[in-house]
Motif scaffolding. Structure first.
Motif, PDB file in Angstrom:
ATOM      1  N   LEU A   1       0.843  -1.199   0.000  1.00  0.00           N
ATOM      2  CA  LEU A   1       0.000   0.000   0.000  1.00  0.00           C
ATOM      3  C   LEU A   1       0.878   1.249   0.000  1.00  0.00           C
ATOM      4  CD1 LEU A   1      -2.662  -1.021   2.676  1.00  0.00           C
ATOM      5  CD2 LEU A   1      -2.880  -1.154   0.181  1.00  0.00           C
ATOM      6  N   ALA A   2       0.537   2.203  -0.850  1.00  0.00           N
ATOM      7  CA  ALA A   2       1.329   3.432  -0.933  1.00  0.00           C
ATOM      8  C   ALA A   2       1.202   4.223   0.360  1.00  0.00           C
ATOM      9  CB  ALA A   2       0.869   4.276  -2.111  1.00  0.00           C
ATOM     10  N   VAL A   3       2.334   4.666   0.893  1.00  0.00           N
ATOM     11  CA  VAL A   3       2.354   5.453   2.122  1.00  0.00           C
ATOM     12  C   VAL A   3       2.756   6.893   1.830  1.00  0.00           C
ATOM     13  CG1 VAL A   3       3.394   5.699   4.405  1.00  0.00           C
ATOM     14  CG2 VAL A   3       2.863   3.429   3.518  1.00  0.00           C
ATOM     15  N   GLY A   4       3.827   7.104   1.060  1.00  0.00           N
ATOM     16  CA  GLY A   4       4.261   8.452   0.742  1.00  0.00           C
ATOM     17  C   GLY A   4       5.527   8.449  -0.082  1.00  0.00           C
ATOM     18  N   ILE A   5       6.024   9.644  -0.334  1.00  0.00           N
ATOM     19  CA  ILE A   5       7.245   9.844  -1.117  1.00  0.00           C
ATOM     20  C   ILE A   5       8.239  10.614  -0.255  1.00  0.00           C
ATOM     21  CG2 ILE A   5       8.218  10.946  -3.167  1.00  0.00           C
ATOM     22  CD1 ILE A   5       5.548  10.537  -4.548  1.00  0.00           C
ATOM     23  N   VAL A   6       9.512  10.192  -0.311  1.00  0.00           N
ATOM     24  CA  VAL A   6      10.553  10.837   0.484  1.00  0.00           C
ATOM     25  C   VAL A   6      10.758  12.264  -0.008  1.00  0.00           C
ATOM     26  CG1 VAL A   6      12.982  10.792   1.160  1.00  0.00           C
ATOM     27  CG2 VAL A   6      11.693   8.647   0.967  1.00  0.00           C
ATOM     28  N   ASP A   7      10.566  13.225   0.910  1.00  0.00           N
ATOM     29  CA  ASP A   7      10.743  14.630   0.570  1.00  0.00           C
ATOM     30  C   ASP A   7      12.166  15.096   0.882  1.00  0.00           C
ATOM     31  OD1 ASP A   7       9.391  17.262  -0.180  1.00  0.00           O
ATOM     32  OD2 ASP A   7      10.196  17.763   1.799  1.00  0.00           O
ATOM     33  N   ARG A   8      12.668  14.657   2.038  1.00  0.00           N
ATOM     34  CA  ARG A   8      14.059  14.967   2.391  1.00  0.00           C
ATOM     35  C   ARG A   8      14.544  13.979   3.444  1.00  0.00           C
ATOM     36  NH1 ARG A   8      11.345  18.800   5.686  1.00  0.00           N
ATOM     37  NH2 ARG A   8      12.093  18.770   7.852  1.00  0.00           N
ATOM     38  N   ILE A   9      15.847  13.945   3.683  1.00  0.00           N
ATOM     39  CA  ILE A   9      16.445  13.014   4.630  1.00  0.00           C
ATOM     40  C   ILE A   9      17.287  13.805   5.628  1.00  0.00           C
ATOM     41  CG2 ILE A   9      17.969  11.023   4.908  1.00  0.00           C
ATOM     42  CD1 ILE A   9      17.222  10.248   2.027  1.00  0.00           C
ATOM     43  N   ASP A  10      17.130  13.501   6.918  1.00  0.00           N
ATOM     44  CA  ASP A  10      17.900  14.156   7.978  1.00  0.00           C
ATOM     45  C   ASP A  10      18.531  13.096   8.868  1.00  0.00           C
ATOM     46  OD1 ASP A  10      17.221  16.753   7.153  1.00  0.00           O
ATOM     47  OD2 ASP A  10      15.324  16.666   8.260  1.00  0.00           O
ATOM     48  N   ASN A  11      19.612  13.472   9.534  1.00  0.00           N
ATOM     49  CA  ASN A  11      20.300  12.565  10.454  1.00  0.00           C
ATOM     50  C   ASN A  11      19.716  12.695  11.859  1.00  0.00           C
ATOM     51  OD1 ASN A  11      22.115  11.553   8.517  1.00  0.00           O
ATOM     52  ND2 ASN A  11      23.448  13.332   8.786  1.00  0.00           N
ATOM     53  N   ASP A  12      19.657  11.552  12.546  1.00  0.00           N
ATOM     54  CA  ASP A  12      19.227  11.563  13.945  1.00  0.00           C
ATOM     55  C   ASP A  12      20.298  12.218  14.803  1.00  0.00           C
ATOM     56  OD1 ASP A  12      16.678  10.712  14.382  1.00  0.00           O
ATOM     57  OD2 ASP A  12      17.181   8.582  14.329  1.00  0.00           O
ATOM     58  N   GLU A  13      19.899  12.629  15.989  1.00  0.00           N
ATOM     59  CA  GLU A  13      20.852  13.288  16.888  1.00  0.00           C
ATOM     60  C   GLU A  13      21.984  12.341  17.303  1.00  0.00           C
ATOM     61  OE1 GLU A  13      18.666  14.812  20.157  1.00  0.00           O
ATOM     62  OE2 GLU A  13      17.578  16.320  18.975  1.00  0.00           O
ATOM     63  N   GLY A  14      21.671  11.044  17.437  1.00  0.00           N
ATOM     64  CA  GLY A  14      22.693  10.100  17.855  1.00  0.00           C
ATOM     65  C   GLY A  14      23.778   9.885  16.816  1.00  0.00           C
ATOM     66  N   GLY A  15      23.446  10.064  15.556  1.00  0.00           N
ATOM     67  CA  GLY A  15      24.418   9.918  14.497  1.00  0.00           C
ATOM     68  C   GLY A  15      24.475   8.546  13.854  1.00  0.00           C
ATOM     69  N   LEU A  16      23.865   7.509  14.480  1.00  0.00           N
ATOM     70  CA  LEU A  16      23.896   6.167  13.918  1.00  0.00           C
ATOM     71  C   LEU A  16      22.751   5.906  12.960  1.00  0.00           C
ATOM     72  CD1 LEU A  16      24.843   4.131  17.142  1.00  0.00           C
ATOM     73  CD2 LEU A  16      26.359   4.921  15.307  1.00  0.00           C
ATOM     74  N   LEU A  17      21.670   6.646  13.114  1.00  0.00           N
ATOM     75  CA  LEU A  17      20.478   6.459  12.294  1.00  0.00           C
ATOM     76  C   LEU A  17      20.104   7.770  11.578  1.00  0.00           C
ATOM     77  CD1 LEU A  17      18.273   4.432  14.824  1.00  0.00           C
ATOM     78  CD2 LEU A  17      19.602   3.502  12.914  1.00  0.00           C
ATOM     79  N   LYS A  18      19.208   7.653  10.630  1.00  0.00           N
ATOM     80  CA  LYS A  18      18.659   8.826   9.964  1.00  0.00           C
ATOM     81  C   LYS A  18      17.162   8.606   9.772  1.00  0.00           C
ATOM     82  CE  LYS A  18      19.942   7.126   5.344  1.00  0.00           C
ATOM     83  NZ  LYS A  18      20.742   7.418   4.112  1.00  0.00           N
ATOM     84  N   TYR A  19      16.480   9.653   9.424  1.00  0.00           N
ATOM     85  CA  TYR A  19      15.043   9.533   9.171  1.00  0.00           C
ATOM     86  C   TYR A  19      14.699  10.307   7.908  1.00  0.00           C
ATOM     87  CZ  TYR A  19      14.822  14.186  11.323  1.00  0.00           C
ATOM     88  OH  TYR A  19      15.011  15.502  11.611  1.00  0.00           O
ATOM     89  N   ALA A  20      13.602   9.900   7.310  1.00  0.00           N
ATOM     90  CA  ALA A  20      13.144  10.527   6.069  1.00  0.00           C
ATOM     91  C   ALA A  20      11.805  11.220   6.318  1.00  0.00           C
ATOM     92  CB  ALA A  20      13.003   9.483   4.964  1.00  0.00           C
ATOM     93  N   ILE A  21      11.675  12.447   5.821  1.00  0.00           N
ATOM     94  CA  ILE A  21      10.400  13.178   5.876  1.00  0.00           C
ATOM     95  C   ILE A  21       9.604  12.810   4.630  1.00  0.00           C
ATOM     96  CG2 ILE A  21       9.307  15.438   5.993  1.00  0.00           C
ATOM     97  CD1 ILE A  21      10.862  14.657   8.490  1.00  0.00           C
ATOM     98  N   LEU A  22       8.398  12.328   4.841  1.00  0.00           N
ATOM     99  CA  LEU A  22       7.560  11.836   3.736  1.00  0.00           C
ATOM    100  C   LEU A  22       6.397  12.783   3.457  1.00  0.00           C
ATOM    101  CD1 LEU A  22       7.180   8.046   4.645  1.00  0.00           C
ATOM    102  CD2 LEU A  22       9.048   9.175   3.419  1.00  0.00           C
TER     103      LEU A  22
END
Length: 307
Positions: free
Chosen positions: A240-261
């Motif tokens: 099922l379609a959820v969204g499209i990645v608009d931009r990508i940012d790094n988490d504060e910890g530095g090991l992970l990142k997240y995507a704004i959809l």
């Protein structure tokens, strides 16, 4: 002598009266027969009465003009009221017609999606309420347990995923949207060379956007990637379609990142939805947590088999 004089005067008056009466009678008689004309009398009468006739004619014309104007104004006023009423009725009918046409178009689209999605049994529902405080968190729909709805059923539109049923009543249900920060949707990047998995939640910083979290920092996720449901968890069918990645940012910890959809569904225009009450697709088995001891045993067993 006085008596004689009085009688003589009385006789004269009688004769004069008789003469006048006879004269008038003759005049009327001959005038009626057309044998006698009154040119001088007519001129005198016409000359005397002409100013009065002119004045009466002027007054009469003014009265007619005023009466006619008042009547025309009253008629125009009534016609104007009728026309305004007709215009308002036509506007209301036009508005109602446009609204019905818009609703008909949306329902056609939903019906076409329902007919095309043969792997799902769908129930079409209308959004009847939204939480005024948390506008992007929950909605109420006009279908419930009487229509086969249960908790944890997925809610969609032809564009993509909306959320899931969190409470079901007899004739209504409460739906938690994927924009709610408390939601958690198992997702995956649709691009074949990526297939990175993550969790989509509501975005506290931008309530109309979503966040895909738990993405490794070196994972292959780029702007424009299409994000779909992974199928893990048993609530949302896969794909099922959820969204499209608009931009990508790094988490504060530095090991992970997240995507704004940017969500696939326009939640500002959400009016009709479909609830998946049954899916004929086999859902992937949920991931079982691996115990360290079991992992070591499985690793030794695999090494022995290799040998």
């Amino acid at each position: 002598m006085n008596r004689v004089r009085k009688e003589t005067n009385s006789n004269k008056k009688i004769w004069i009266l008789i003469f006048v009466v006879v004269s008038v009678f003759c005049l009327i008689f001959f005038a009626a027969r057309g044998r006698y004309q009154f040119p001088l009398s007519e001129r005198i009468v016409m000359t005397t009465l002409a100013p009065f006739q002119g004045l009466m004619s002027t007054v009469n014309n003014e009265i007619r003009y005023v009466t006619s104007s008042v009547w025309e104004i009253a008629t125009v006023y009534e016609q104007n009221k009728m026309l305004k009423s007709e215009v308002e009725q036509l506007r209301a009918l036009n508005l109602q017609s446009n609204e019905l046409a818009s609703e008909n178009e949306r329902l056609r689209t939903m019906l076409a999606y329902k007919q095309a999605s043969t792997q799902f049994d769908l129930v079409i529902a209308t959004v009847i309420a939204r939480d005024s405080v948390t506008w992007t968190n929950t909605i109420m729909i006009n279908r419930g347990t009487n229509d086969g709805l249960k908790k944890d059923m997925a809610v969609i539109t032809s564009q993509g995923l909306v959320g899931n049923v969190v409470e079901a009543f007899s004739s209504s249900a409460k739906v938690e949207l994927i924009l709610d920060p408390r939601s958690a949707v198992g997702t995956i990047v649709q691009r074949p060379e990526s297939r990175v998995a993550g969790i989509v939640q509501g975005n506290k910083d931008d309530k109309m956007m979503a966040r895909m979290v738990n993405i490794p920092r070196d994972a292959d996720v780029i702007e424009g990637d299409q994000i779909v449901t992974s199928g893990f968890g048993g609530v949302y069918p896969k794909g099922l379609a959820v969204g499209i990645v608009d931009r990508i940012d790094n988490d504060e910890g530095g090991l992970l990142k997240y995507a704004i959809l940017k969500p696939a569904v326009d939640f500002q225009k959400l009016e009709e939805v479909a609830v998946i009450i049954n899916s004929r697709e086999a859902l992937p088995a949920p991931l079982a947590p691996v115990v360290p001891e079991q992992a070591a045993i499985e690793s030794d067993s695999a090494a022995g088999d290799t040998k």
